[in-house]
Every structure is written in structure tokens, then in C-alpha cells.
Design a protein around this motif. Structure first.
Motif, PDB file in Angstrom:
ATOM      1  N   GLU A 154       5.007   3.728 -11.361  1.00 61.20           N
ATOM      2  CA  GLU A 154       4.115   2.985 -10.389  1.00 61.20           C
ATOM      3  C   GLU A 154       2.455   3.231 -10.775  1.00 61.20           C
ATOM      4  O   GLU A 154       1.664   2.325 -10.661  1.00 61.20           O
ATOM      5  CB  GLU A 154       4.488   3.042  -8.784  1.00 61.20           C
ATOM      6  CG  GLU A 154       5.676   2.627  -8.564  1.00 61.20           C
ATOM      7  CD  GLU A 154       6.851   3.733  -8.486  1.00 61.20           C
ATOM      8  OE1 GLU A 154       6.524   4.680  -9.551  1.00 61.20           O
ATOM      9  OE2 GLU A 154       8.153   3.478  -8.146  1.00 61.20           O
TER      10      GLU A 154
ATOM     11  N   GLN B 180      -0.427   6.728  -6.293  1.00 57.64           N
ATOM     12  CA  GLN B 180       0.967   6.683  -6.950  1.00 57.64           C
ATOM     13  C   GLN B 180       1.179   7.992  -7.511  1.00 57.64           C
ATOM     14  O   GLN B 180       2.198   8.692  -7.669  1.00 57.64           O
ATOM     15  CB  GLN B 180       1.357   5.560  -7.774  1.00 57.64           C
ATOM     16  CG  GLN B 180       1.280   4.241  -6.967  1.00 57.64           C
ATOM     17  CD  GLN B 180       2.507   4.162  -6.061  1.00 57.64           C
ATOM     18  OE1 GLN B 180       3.500   5.054  -5.775  1.00 57.64           O
ATOM     19  NE2 GLN B 180       2.863   3.089  -5.478  1.00 57.64           N
TER      20      GLN B 180
ATOM     21  N   LEU C   1      -1.366   3.519   0.539  1.00 54.30           N
ATOM     22  CA  LEU C   1      -1.016   2.373  -0.301  1.00 54.30           C
ATOM     23  C   LEU C   1      -0.912   1.122   0.274  1.00 54.30           C
ATOM     24  O   LEU C   1      -1.021   0.119  -0.350  1.00 54.30           O
ATOM     25  CB  LEU C   1       0.461   2.899  -0.702  1.00 54.30           C
ATOM     26  CG  LEU C   1       0.318   4.115  -1.982  1.00 54.30           C
ATOM     27  CD1 LEU C   1       1.888   4.582  -2.014  1.00 54.30           C
ATOM     28  CD2 LEU C   1      -0.202   3.563  -3.345  1.00 54.30           C
TER      29      LEU C   1
ATOM     30  N   HIS D 265       4.829   9.338  -8.462  1.00 52.71           N
ATOM     31  CA  HIS D 265       5.316   7.987  -8.771  1.00 52.71           C
ATOM     32  C   HIS D 265       4.833   7.688 -10.204  1.00 52.71           C
ATOM     33  O   HIS D 265       3.796   6.938 -10.231  1.00 52.71           O
ATOM     34  CB  HIS D 265       5.152   7.034  -7.797  1.00 52.71           C
ATOM     35  CG  HIS D 265       5.586   7.478  -6.511  1.00 52.71           C
ATOM     36  ND1 HIS D 265       5.199   6.704  -5.080  1.00 52.71           N
ATOM     37  CD2 HIS D 265       6.491   8.517  -6.058  1.00 52.71           C
ATOM     38  CE1 HIS D 265       5.936   7.228  -4.285  1.00 52.71           C
ATOM     39  NE2 HIS D 265       6.938   8.339  -4.742  1.00 52.71           N
TER      40      HIS D 265
END
Length: 251
Positions: free
Chosen positions: A105, A97, A73, A102
Motif C-alpha cells: 500500500e 502505510q 489513514l 503495509h
């Protein structure tokens, strides 16, 4: 034509079809086959990208390929900071993500990738579809994935993801059709055979389940998930044998 660097696997067998979208499941089918409609413009923009940005993106992509989504990331963020219009960095960031669980995101990153290409790039459409599946918004997922297929009709991955959404909607005939089309596009697609097994299991068609899983194991017999697949196959074979015995009892 570029090919994504990722490896997806399906599936947890005994829970709901959408809940079984483990984060590792998303990432192998994401084959990037067709460039966006504005690919020439984006490519010209990429020529303006600094060496620092290109190196950061390459490092992030390498880490993502190795399975280190968390570490990737920072490099995607660096590439984006160097070149805010770099749709591929946003797409890969979305994958990272998603793999980390996530979902919000990931959705944001896929949407930016879609916006930057004016909806002309299929992979983030497929990615958004999987986010929507994860959120159990299956009808919308089906629509978004089909939008990606309109851009890239030859995508085996797109057909597979469409089948997954349709399976979640319990549209089994349509799901099987999508998976057959995926296999026509890519014969060595083990995940498609596995999802076919899930469909046939739901239809109480144990002989077809056995056939599907044998095809799956022939293509992917040594992965970490093959042990579960063999257990599933053993169960299906037992069910098939029991059904055969019931149909032809001995006296």
C-alpha cells in the motif's frame, strides 16, 4: 519550502542492513525541502480544495506526527476523496502505510504521488527507495533515490537514504561518501552518524565506530534508542581496547 512532520530512527544493529529497516526508521529524515517542478500548478489546484478536505489533511498530518499512523489513514482518504489530485496526501498516506508495515500500500501511494507530479517531487522518490530497500531490491532503490537527489541535490535525507541502499549493497566506500555529504548538508543528523558506525563496524575499524557513536549520542542521547547505542558503543570500546592491548603487549 515545507518541512515534513516526521521522525525517523535508525537502527537495529545486529541483523542485516536492509532487514533492519524497522517501520519507525523511515520517518525522520523525510525533510521536504524542494517543491515539485509543477508546484505552481499543484498549488493552484490546492486552492480549489474544499475546507473539509484541507481540514481532513491537517488532522491526518497531526495524527501522523504524533505517531498514530493507523488513525491518520482515514483522514488522508477523506482529503483524497475531496481532492484526488492532492499529491501530498498520497505521500503522507504512503508514510503512514510504511510505518504500519503495509509495504504494498505504501508503494502504491508513493507511486501515485510521483505520477501526480510527473516525477517532479523528490520525497516520494525517497519513499519509494525505502520501500525497495525493504523489499531488498537494492540496486533499483539506489537508482530511485538518486532520481530524487537529481530533483533535490541539497537533501541530507536523500543522501542518507542513498547511503543506506549502498550499505545494503556492501558498497561501503560509496555509502560513507554519501553519509559524509549528508552531514555536510545537515550537521545535526544523528542517524547518519549511526549508519557510519555500522559501516566502520563492517570495516573492523573500532576506533571510528567509537567516534561515530559518541557523535550520535551527543546529538540524540535521550531517545528510546540511545540505550542500544550505548551498548553498541561499549562493545566498540572494548574491541578498541583489546586491539590496543594486542598491538602493545605488556611483558
Amino acid at each position: 519550502m515545507s518541512i515534513s512532520r516526521f521522525t525517523l530512527f535508525l537502527m537495529t544493529f545486529l541483523i542485516s542492513p536492509v532487514a533492519c529497516l524497522a517501520q519507525s526508521q523511515f520517518t525522520e529524515g523525510m525533510k521536504i525541502s524542494a517543491p515539485p517542478k509543477n508546484d505552481f500548478i499543484v498549488s493552484v489546484q490546492e486552492l480549489k480544495m474544499s475546507d473539509k478536505g484541507r481540514k481532513a489533511f491537517a488532522k491526518g498530518a497531526a495524527l501522523l506526527e504524533k505517531g498514530d499512523a493507523a488513525a491518520s489513514l482515514a483522514y488522508f482518504d477523506e482529503a483524497i476523496a475531496e481532492f484526488p489530485g492532492f499529491y501530498k496526501a498520497y505521500y503522507d498516506r504512503g508514510i503512514a502505510q510504511f510505518r504500519l508495515g503495509h509495504t504494498i500500500e505504501a508503494e502504491q501511494a508513493f507511486q501515485i504521488s510521483i505520477d501526480l507530479t510527473a516525477g517532479g517531487y523528490a520525497p516520494p522518490e525517497f519513499g519509494m527507495g525505502m520501500v525497495l530497500c525493504e523489499k531488498k531490491e537494492l540496486e533499483q532503490a539506489e537508482t530511485v533515490i538518486q532520481r530524487g537527489l537529481d530533483l533535490e541535490p541539497g537533501s541530507a535525507t536523500g543522501k542518507y537514504f542513498l547511503g543506506l541502499a549502498q550499505f545494503g549493497l556492501n558498497h561501503l566506500v560509496e555509502a560513507e561518501r554519501s553519509l559524509r555529504q549528508a552531514l555536510l548538508r545537515r550537521a545535526n543528523f544523528p542517524q547518519a552518524y549511526f549508519l557510519l558506525a555500522r559501516i566502520h563496524q563492517r570495516q573492523n575499524n573500532s576506533p571510528a565506530v567509537v567516534e561515530d557513536l559518541q557523535a550520535y549520542l551527543k546529538l540524540d542521547g535521550h531517545s528510546r534508542d540511545s540505550k542500544q547505542a550505548r551498548a553498541f558503543l561499549e562493545q566498540a570500546q572494548q574491541t578498541t581496547n583489546q586491539q590496543a592491548s594486542s598491538a602493545h603487549p605488556s611483558y
